[in-house]
Write a protein that holds these residues in place. Structure first.
Motif, PDB file in Angstrom:
ATOM      1  N   THR A   1      31.041 -21.979  35.933  1.00 42.91           N
ATOM      2  CA  THR A   1      31.320 -23.381  35.604  1.00 42.91           C
ATOM      3  C   THR A   1      30.032 -24.190  35.620  1.00 42.91           C
ATOM      4  O   THR A   1      29.781 -25.003  34.734  1.00 42.91           O
ATOM      5  CB  THR A   1      32.330 -23.970  36.610  1.00 42.91           C
ATOM      6  OG1 THR A   1      33.524 -23.189  36.572  1.00 42.91           O
ATOM      7  CG2 THR A   1      32.659 -25.422  36.285  1.00 42.91           C
ATOM      8  N   ALA A   2      29.200 -23.945  36.631  1.00 41.08           N
ATOM      9  CA  ALA A   2      27.921 -24.658  36.717  1.00 41.08           C
ATOM     10  C   ALA A   2      27.015 -24.312  35.545  1.00 41.08           C
ATOM     11  O   ALA A   2      26.396 -25.198  34.946  1.00 41.08           O
ATOM     12  CB  ALA A   2      27.229 -24.324  38.044  1.00 41.08           C
ATOM     13  N   LEU A   3      26.946 -23.032  35.176  1.00 39.97           N
ATOM     14  CA  LEU A   3      26.071 -22.640  34.071  1.00 39.97           C
ATOM     15  C   LEU A   3      26.551 -23.233  32.744  1.00 39.97           C
ATOM     16  O   LEU A   3      25.742 -23.515  31.863  1.00 39.97           O
ATOM     17  CB  LEU A   3      25.971 -21.113  33.970  1.00 39.97           C
ATOM     18  CG  LEU A   3      24.913 -20.579  33.003  1.00 39.97           C
ATOM     19  CD1 LEU A   3      23.505 -21.031  33.421  1.00 39.97           C
ATOM     20  CD2 LEU A   3      24.980 -19.063  32.915  1.00 39.97           C
ATOM     21  N   GLY A   4      27.847 -23.450  32.628  1.00 43.55           N
ATOM     22  CA  GLY A   4      28.376 -24.086  31.414  1.00 43.55           C
ATOM     23  C   GLY A   4      27.795 -25.469  31.169  1.00 43.55           C
ATOM     24  O   GLY A   4      27.752 -25.939  30.032  1.00 43.55           O
ATOM     25  N   ASP A   5      27.314 -26.113  32.208  1.00 44.99           N
ATOM     26  CA  ASP A   5      26.686 -27.436  32.085  1.00 44.99           C
ATOM     27  C   ASP A   5      25.222 -27.367  31.656  1.00 44.99           C
ATOM     28  O   ASP A   5      24.608 -28.407  31.412  1.00 44.99           O
ATOM     29  CB  ASP A   5      26.757 -28.195  33.414  1.00 44.99           C
ATOM     30  CG  ASP A   5      28.161 -28.639  33.762  1.00 44.99           C
ATOM     31  OD1 ASP A   5      29.003 -28.709  32.853  1.00 44.99           O
ATOM     32  OD2 ASP A   5      28.408 -28.902  34.958  1.00 44.99           O
ATOM     33  N   LEU A   6      24.643 -26.183  31.597  1.00 44.73           N
ATOM     34  CA  LEU A   6      23.228 -26.039  31.236  1.00 44.73           C
ATOM     35  C   LEU A   6      22.962 -26.673  29.868  1.00 44.73           C
ATOM     36  O   LEU A   6      23.644 -26.363  28.884  1.00 44.73           O
ATOM     37  CB  LEU A   6      22.846 -24.557  31.201  1.00 44.73           C
ATOM     38  CG  LEU A   6      21.415 -24.237  30.766  1.00 44.73           C
ATOM     39  CD1 LEU A   6      20.408 -24.703  31.814  1.00 44.73           C
ATOM     40  CD2 LEU A   6      21.262 -22.751  30.506  1.00 44.73           C
ATOM     41  N   SER A   7      21.977 -27.558  29.811  1.00 46.15           N
ATOM     42  CA  SER A   7      21.593 -28.212  28.550  1.00 46.15           C
ATOM     43  C   SER A   7      20.686 -27.301  27.741  1.00 46.15           C
ATOM     44  O   SER A   7      19.760 -26.695  28.277  1.00 46.15           O
ATOM     45  CB  SER A   7      20.857 -29.522  28.836  1.00 46.15           C
ATOM     46  OG  SER A   7      21.726 -30.428  29.483  1.00 46.15           O
ATOM     47  N   LEU A   8      20.961 -27.229  26.450  1.00 44.30           N
ATOM     48  CA  LEU A   8      20.172 -26.417  25.524  1.00 44.30           C
ATOM     49  C   LEU A   8      19.824 -27.264  24.319  1.00 44.30           C
ATOM     50  O   LEU A   8      20.653 -28.034  23.832  1.00 44.30           O
ATOM     51  CB  LEU A   8      20.987 -25.194  25.063  1.00 44.30           C
ATOM     52  CG  LEU A   8      21.483 -24.254  26.168  1.00 44.30           C
ATOM     53  CD1 LEU A   8      22.517 -23.285  25.590  1.00 44.30           C
ATOM     54  CD2 LEU A   8      20.318 -23.491  26.768  1.00 44.30           C
ATOM     55  N   GLU A   9      18.604 -27.107  23.822  1.00 45.44           N
ATOM     56  CA  GLU A   9      18.189 -27.833  22.621  1.00 45.44           C
ATOM     57  C   GLU A   9      18.442 -26.955  21.402  1.00 45.44           C
ATOM     58  O   GLU A   9      18.051 -25.794  21.376  1.00 45.44           O
ATOM     59  CB  GLU A   9      16.712 -28.197  22.710  1.00 45.44           C
ATOM     60  CG  GLU A   9      16.425 -29.210  23.782  1.00 45.44           C
ATOM     61  CD  GLU A   9      14.969 -29.645  23.793  1.00 45.44           C
ATOM     62  OE1 GLU A   9      14.172 -29.084  23.028  1.00 45.44           O
ATOM     63  OE2 GLU A   9      14.648 -30.554  24.573  1.00 45.44           O
ATOM     64  N   ARG A  10      19.113 -27.538  20.420  1.00 46.80           N
ATOM     65  CA  ARG A  10      19.468 -26.764  19.222  1.00 46.80           C
ATOM     66  C   ARG A  10      19.163 -27.592  17.992  1.00 46.80           C
ATOM     67  O   ARG A  10      19.499 -28.781  17.937  1.00 46.80           O
ATOM     68  CB  ARG A  10      20.951 -26.413  19.250  1.00 46.80           C
ATOM     69  CG  ARG A  10      21.375 -25.476  18.146  1.00 46.80           C
ATOM     70  CD  ARG A  10      22.790 -25.010  18.327  1.00 46.80           C
ATOM     71  NE  ARG A  10      23.038 -23.857  17.483  1.00 46.80           N
ATOM     72  CZ  ARG A  10      24.136 -23.146  17.484  1.00 46.80           C
ATOM     73  NH1 ARG A  10      25.100 -23.473  18.318  1.00 46.80           N
ATOM     74  NH2 ARG A  10      24.280 -22.126  16.692  1.00 46.80           N
ATOM     75  N   ASN A  11      18.550 -26.943  16.994  1.00 45.49           N
ATOM     76  CA  ASN A  11      18.312 -27.621  15.723  1.00 45.49           C
ATOM     77  C   ASN A  11      19.640 -27.881  15.037  1.00 45.49           C
ATOM     78  O   ASN A  11      20.555 -27.070  15.106  1.00 45.49           O
ATOM     79  CB  ASN A  11      17.436 -26.769  14.815  1.00 45.49           C
ATOM     80  CG  ASN A  11      16.023 -26.646  15.346  1.00 45.49           C
ATOM     81  OD1 ASN A  11      15.518 -27.546  16.001  1.00 45.49           O
ATOM     82  ND2 ASN A  11      15.391 -25.532  15.071  1.00 45.49           N
ATOM     83  N   SER A  12      19.729 -28.997  14.360  1.00 51.02           N
ATOM     84  CA  SER A  12      20.987 -29.366  13.674  1.00 51.02           C
ATOM     85  C   SER A  12      21.284 -28.443  12.516  1.00 51.02           C
ATOM     86  O   SER A  12      20.481 -27.861  11.921  1.00 51.02           O
ATOM     87  CB  SER A  12      20.910 -30.790  13.143  1.00 51.02           C
ATOM     88  OG  SER A  12      20.601 -31.667  14.171  1.00 51.02           O
TER      89      SER A  12
END
Length: 106
Positions: free
Chosen positions: A95-106
């Motif tokens: 559940t905690a890892l699901g909150d990890l922010s990731l940068e993704r190109n549109s």
């Protein structure tokens, strides 16, 4: 560049193996799997959980099912029968890892 949460592109679950935890990440699609292959590294996961002091983190790829398995060694402070932590079985790590922010190109 968009910032997304891991849970936006994958299902994440976790559990314990004694004093170790494993976290399964199943991408929603082949494109999401390739995105996660590049961005969701074992180093990134180790950094995210550094407060829990995992001895090491390994990543295993399961490309035929668009999934990863992360093993976090010695992260549960002794495991279910010894630890005084709230989450002695690592059930909340996914559940905690699901909150990890990731940068993704549109």
């Amino acid at each position: 560049m968009n910032v997304i949460a891991l849970r936006d592109v994958a299902v994440v679950r976790s559990g314990d193996k004694g004093n170790h935890a494993n976290i399964g990440v199943v991408a929603n699609s082949a494109d999401d799997f390739e995105f996660l292959r590049r961005t969701l590294t074992k180093e990134r996961v180790a950094e995210y959980f550094q407060a829990l002091r995992p001895a090491r983190v390994e990543r295993f790829e399961l490309p035929l099912i668009f999934a990863f398995n992360f093993m976090l060694y010695d992260v549960l402070d002794g495991g279910a029968s010894r630890s005084l932590r709230f989450d002695t079985q690592g059930k909340l790590l996914g559940t905690a890892l699901g909150d990890l922010s990731l940068e993704r190109n549109s």
